[in-house]
Scaffold this active site. Structure first.
Site, PDB file in Angstrom:
ATOM      1  N   ARG A 124       3.841 -44.294 -71.458  1.00  0.00           N
ATOM      2  CA  ARG A 124       4.860 -43.831 -72.422  1.00  0.00           C
ATOM      3  C   ARG A 124       5.586 -42.565 -71.973  1.00  0.00           C
ATOM      4  NH1 ARG A 124       0.772 -44.965 -76.432  1.00  0.00           N
ATOM      5  NH2 ARG A 124       1.037 -47.097 -77.164  1.00  0.00           N
ATOM      6  N   LYS A 146      19.587 -40.384 -68.072  1.00  0.00           N
ATOM      7  CA  LYS A 146      19.789 -41.809 -68.337  1.00  0.00           C
ATOM      8  C   LYS A 146      19.071 -42.589 -67.244  1.00  0.00           C
ATOM      9  CE  LYS A 146      24.255 -42.212 -70.644  1.00  0.00           C
ATOM     10  NZ  LYS A 146      25.651 -42.675 -70.466  1.00  0.00           N
ATOM     11  N   GLU A 188      33.251 -40.160 -58.815  1.00  0.00           N
ATOM     12  CA  GLU A 188      32.616 -39.562 -60.000  1.00  0.00           C
ATOM     13  C   GLU A 188      32.960 -38.076 -60.112  1.00  0.00           C
ATOM     14  OE1 GLU A 188      31.165 -41.237 -62.411  1.00  0.00           O
ATOM     15  OE2 GLU A 188      29.908 -42.863 -61.635  1.00  0.00           O
ATOM     16  N   LYS A 230      28.614 -31.635 -66.169  1.00  0.00           N
ATOM     17  CA  LYS A 230      27.696 -32.603 -66.792  1.00  0.00           C
ATOM     18  C   LYS A 230      26.616 -31.875 -67.598  1.00  0.00           C
ATOM     19  CE  LYS A 230      25.304 -36.888 -66.449  1.00  0.00           C
ATOM     20  NZ  LYS A 230      25.050 -38.130 -65.742  1.00  0.00           N
ATOM     21  N   GLU A 240      23.834 -39.282 -76.060  1.00  0.00           N
ATOM     22  CA  GLU A 240      25.153 -39.911 -76.215  1.00  0.00           C
ATOM     23  C   GLU A 240      25.447 -40.357 -77.649  1.00  0.00           C
ATOM     24  OE1 GLU A 240      26.546 -42.115 -72.710  1.00  0.00           O
ATOM     25  OE2 GLU A 240      27.492 -43.488 -74.119  1.00  0.00           O
ATOM     26  N   ARG A 244      29.135 -37.113 -75.059  1.00  0.00           N
ATOM     27  CA  ARG A 244      28.657 -37.566 -73.741  1.00  0.00           C
ATOM     28  C   ARG A 244      29.362 -38.847 -73.296  1.00  0.00           C
ATOM     29  NH1 ARG A 244      22.560 -37.936 -71.122  1.00  0.00           N
ATOM     30  NH2 ARG A 244      23.275 -38.897 -69.195  1.00  0.00           N
ATOM     31  N   ASN A 248      31.871 -41.509 -69.515  1.00  0.00           N
ATOM     32  CA  ASN A 248      31.988 -42.920 -69.141  1.00  0.00           C
ATOM     33  C   ASN A 248      33.432 -43.349 -68.925  1.00  0.00           C
ATOM     34  OD1 ASN A 248      29.178 -43.361 -69.357  1.00  0.00           O
ATOM     35  ND2 ASN A 248      29.377 -43.468 -71.575  1.00  0.00           N
ATOM     36  N   HIS A 251      34.152 -46.498 -67.028  1.00  0.00           N
ATOM     37  CA  HIS A 251      32.902 -47.211 -66.763  1.00  0.00           C
ATOM     38  C   HIS A 251      32.838 -48.589 -67.414  1.00  0.00           C
ATOM     39  CE1 HIS A 251      31.692 -43.499 -64.957  1.00  0.00           C
ATOM     40  NE2 HIS A 251      30.462 -43.908 -64.746  1.00  0.00           N
ATOM     41  N   HIS A 255      32.037 -51.351 -65.001  1.00  0.00           N
ATOM     42  CA  HIS A 255      30.811 -52.152 -65.127  1.00  0.00           C
ATOM     43  C   HIS A 255      31.159 -53.636 -65.222  1.00  0.00           C
ATOM     44  CE1 HIS A 255      28.158 -48.629 -66.805  1.00  0.00           C
ATOM     45  NE2 HIS A 255      28.389 -48.537 -65.522  1.00  0.00           N
ATOM     46  N   HIS A 273      29.437 -48.991 -57.128  1.00  0.00           N
ATOM     47  CA  HIS A 273      29.632 -48.399 -58.456  1.00  0.00           C
ATOM     48  C   HIS A 273      30.795 -47.395 -58.516  1.00  0.00           C
ATOM     49  CE1 HIS A 273      28.674 -46.940 -62.440  1.00  0.00           C
ATOM     50  NE2 HIS A 273      28.632 -45.707 -61.960  1.00  0.00           N
TER      51      HIS A 273
HETATM   52  P1  NAD Z   1      22.846 -46.380 -54.245  1.00  0.00           P
HETATM   53  O1  NAD Z   1      21.634 -45.834 -54.837  1.00  0.00           O
HETATM   54  O2  NAD Z   1      22.939 -47.836 -54.008  1.00  0.00           O
HETATM   55  O3  NAD Z   1      23.091 -45.592 -52.885  1.00  0.00           O
HETATM   56  C1  NAD Z   1      24.194 -45.933 -52.110  1.00  0.00           C
HETATM   57  C2  NAD Z   1      23.793 -46.389 -50.695  1.00  0.00           C
HETATM   58  O4  NAD Z   1      23.646 -45.244 -49.895  1.00  0.00           O
HETATM   59  C3  NAD Z   1      22.476 -47.146 -50.607  1.00  0.00           C
HETATM   60  O5  NAD Z   1      22.600 -48.150 -49.630  1.00  0.00           O
HETATM   61  C4  NAD Z   1      21.500 -46.067 -50.134  1.00  0.00           C
HETATM   62  O6  NAD Z   1      20.434 -46.602 -49.370  1.00  0.00           O
HETATM   63  C5  NAD Z   1      22.373 -45.227 -49.256  1.00  0.00           C
HETATM   64  N1  NAD Z   1      22.001 -43.831 -49.159  1.00  0.00           N
HETATM   65  C6  NAD Z   1      21.770 -42.970 -50.179  1.00  0.00           C
HETATM   66  N2  NAD Z   1      21.568 -41.750 -49.693  1.00  0.00           N
HETATM   67  C7  NAD Z   1      21.677 -41.824 -48.352  1.00  0.00           C
HETATM   68  C8  NAD Z   1      21.599 -40.868 -47.303  1.00  0.00           C
HETATM   69  N3  NAD Z   1      21.440 -39.567 -47.537  1.00  0.00           N
HETATM   70  N4  NAD Z   1      21.737 -41.313 -46.036  1.00  0.00           N
HETATM   71  C9  NAD Z   1      21.973 -42.635 -45.793  1.00  0.00           C
HETATM   72  N5  NAD Z   1      22.080 -43.568 -46.724  1.00  0.00           N
HETATM   73  C10 NAD Z   1      21.950 -43.153 -48.007  1.00  0.00           C
HETATM   74  O7  NAD Z   1      24.156 -46.025 -55.111  1.00  0.00           O
HETATM   75  P2  NAD Z   1      24.696 -44.665 -55.723  1.00  0.00           P
HETATM   76  O8  NAD Z   1      26.144 -44.730 -55.540  1.00  0.00           O
HETATM   77  O9  NAD Z   1      23.945 -43.498 -55.227  1.00  0.00           O
HETATM   78  O10 NAD Z   1      24.343 -44.834 -57.265  1.00  0.00           O
HETATM   79  C11 NAD Z   1      24.904 -45.881 -58.024  1.00  0.00           C
HETATM   80  C12 NAD Z   1      23.968 -46.214 -59.154  1.00  0.00           C
HETATM   81  O11 NAD Z   1      23.836 -45.082 -60.008  1.00  0.00           O
HETATM   82  C13 NAD Z   1      24.447 -47.356 -60.010  1.00  0.00           C
HETATM   83  O12 NAD Z   1      23.393 -48.210 -60.297  1.00  0.00           O
HETATM   84  C14 NAD Z   1      24.914 -46.665 -61.291  1.00  0.00           C
HETATM   85  O13 NAD Z   1      24.822 -47.500 -62.409  1.00  0.00           O
HETATM   86  C15 NAD Z   1      23.982 -45.507 -61.360  1.00  0.00           C
HETATM   87  N6  NAD Z   1      24.472 -44.378 -62.149  1.00  0.00           N
HETATM   88  C16 NAD Z   1      23.662 -43.856 -63.072  1.00  0.00           C
HETATM   89  C17 NAD Z   1      24.052 -42.759 -63.808  1.00  0.00           C
HETATM   90  C18 NAD Z   1      23.114 -42.115 -64.796  1.00  0.00           C
HETATM   91  O14 NAD Z   1      23.541 -41.244 -65.536  1.00  0.00           O
HETATM   92  N7  NAD Z   1      21.850 -42.488 -64.784  1.00  0.00           N
HETATM   93  C19 NAD Z   1      25.305 -42.181 -63.583  1.00  0.00           C
HETATM   94  C20 NAD Z   1      26.128 -42.741 -62.613  1.00  0.00           C
HETATM   95  C21 NAD Z   1      25.689 -43.840 -61.890  1.00  0.00           C
HETATM   96  N1  GLY Z   2      27.214 -41.230 -66.192  1.00  0.00           N
HETATM   97  C1  GLY Z   2      27.415 -41.089 -67.580  1.00  0.00           C
HETATM   98  C2  GLY Z   2      26.361 -40.294 -68.255  1.00  0.00           C
HETATM   99  O1  GLY Z   2      25.438 -39.808 -67.651  1.00  0.00           O
HETATM  100  O2  GLY Z   2      26.418 -40.166 -69.447  1.00  0.00           O
END
Ligand code: NAD
Ligand code: GLY
Length: 368
Positions: A124, A146, A188, A230, A240, A244, A248, A251, A255, A273
């Protein structure tokens, strides 16, 4: 080795974002946030070979008593599944992780979201320290708590709010990030400028070459500025309930594109993304103009800024507007029967619009 910048996230569960060069080698800094003995490092198969052993060695040097396990998933959005989430949970079970255990999320947003969700669910809720290695994760996904995985029906549909215990962003890792991923992260960054900071937009335009070249000091400034934006918002609205949602912008459109394309894997042509968000922000701006809320000129300026960073600004060929609209209806920001979108009135000024006319949205989707 020293944190060059710190951003405090206030609120009920305050924590610090550390931003600096070489922080993954600072076992004392990472170890300071680990309360118990069990640590599970979650990473992906592109990041793990580069950094996982270094983190483990640094941690053991600072905290030799730690029991450290590792769980590596295939890189890419297609891995952010319930199945892979279940396997992370299985690794925590095999480690014998207790309530004071810590998950270290070493990677981009995919790893961060899934590892964070596993930490939210194991017993949990145990600690999670985010060690973001992509620009997108440093400026957005590692901050704010998130966590989620995707379903075939939609992005991030299963998840929880679970703030990290700390975020430690080693900007040296950006040197190995593929250029396409760097640009996706910059989308972003531009989002913060688009929703609330015209001067930041001007600065980004001015520093475009340095940012695209991966110049560390300029990137660190952009990361800190983004995290400050942020942090300010999530401190006031961690789950949110209100403002917040502004984070988005683009988004819901983005999405829908990601879902319609079936999520990207490294090397695939599907939008990743940040790219999908870039297109989504332009669509949101076009919709704002169509609804008479903003000028077309602002939409053009946003598309120009994104285009200057070599980001896509149009819907990829072959996607059906009606299917995209159907995906948009399943977005988490909606309430029953109404489409709730983030729109804007001017560059740097955004707002939440609760009941957007679907015909206008469809027209914008059809125009691409
Ligand atoms: P990702 O995690 O797929 O990373 C992008 C690519 O880069 C991957 O292939 C990874 O292996 C590679 N990589 C990462 N760091 C590296 C490094 N230093 N050297 C070499 N390769 C590297 O994608 P992302 O763009 O980092 O994140 C996108 C995800 O984040 C989506 O799923 C999205 O929905 C999520 N997201 C979440 C939030 C939140 O608030 N939780 C906000 C925005 C996005
Ligand atoms: N990426 C949108 C949020 O964190 O709320």
């Amino acid at each position: 080795m020293t944190a060059i910048r710190q951003v405090a996230v206030q609120g009920d569960t305050p924590y610090t974002i550390h931003i600096g060069h070489g922080l993954l080698d600072d076992g004392a800094l990472i170890g300071r946030h680990i309360r118990g003995r069990h640590v599970l490092i979650v990473s992906d198969d592109q990041v793990a070979p580069l950094y996982l052993d270094r983190v483990r060695a640094a941690l053991l040097a600072a905290r030799p008593e730690l029991q450290i396990g590792a769980h590596v998933i295939p890189a890419g959005e297609a891995s952010k599944t319930l199945d892979n989430f279940g396997q992370v949970i299985q690794s925590l079970a095999e480690l014998g992780a207790t309530r004071d255990a810590c998950v270290l999320a070493l990677g981009g947003g995919v790893v961060g979201d899934m590892a964070g969700f596993a930490a939210a669910c194991w017993m949990r809720g145990i600690d999670c320290v985010q060690l973001p290695t992509s620009l997108l994760a440093m400026v957005d996904s590692s901050v704010g708590g998130k966590t989620a995985v995707d379903l075939p029906q939609g992005k991030n549909l299963v998840g929880a709010f679970h703030p990290p215990r700390a975020v430690i962003a080693d900007t040296a890792t950006l040197a190995t990030l593929p250029p396409r991923e760097l640009r996706a992260g910059l989308a972003e960054v531009i989002k913060y400028a688009a929703i609330r900071d015209l001067r930041f937009a001007q600065w980004l335009a001015q520093e475009r070459h340095a940012l695209l070249d991966g110049q560390a000091d300029v990137l660190a400034l952009a990361i800190a500025a983004s995290c400050e934006h942020k942090a300010e918002i999530v401190a006031r609205d961690p789950t949110e309930k209100g403002e917040r949602a502004l984070l988005n912008l683009g988004h819901t459109f983005g999405h829908a594109i990601e879902t319609a394309q079936g999520y990207g894997a490294p090397g695939s042509d599907n939008l990743i993304h940040g790219e999908a968000v870039a297109v989504g922000m332009v669509l949101a701006a076009r919709l704002s103009a169509a609804l008479g809320m903003a000028t077309e000129r602002d939409g053009d300026a946003l598309a120009e800024l994104l285009g200057a960073f070599d980001l896509p600004t149009r819907i990829p060929d072959g996607l059906d507007p009606a299917a995209l609209l159907a995906h948009m209806r399943l977005d988490k920001k909606n309430s029953a029967g109404s489409l709730r979108l983030i729109l804007w009135t001017a560059f740097g000024e955004s707002l939440i619009v609760p009941d957007v006319d679907e015909a206008a949205v469809l027209a914008v989707l059809a125009a691409g």
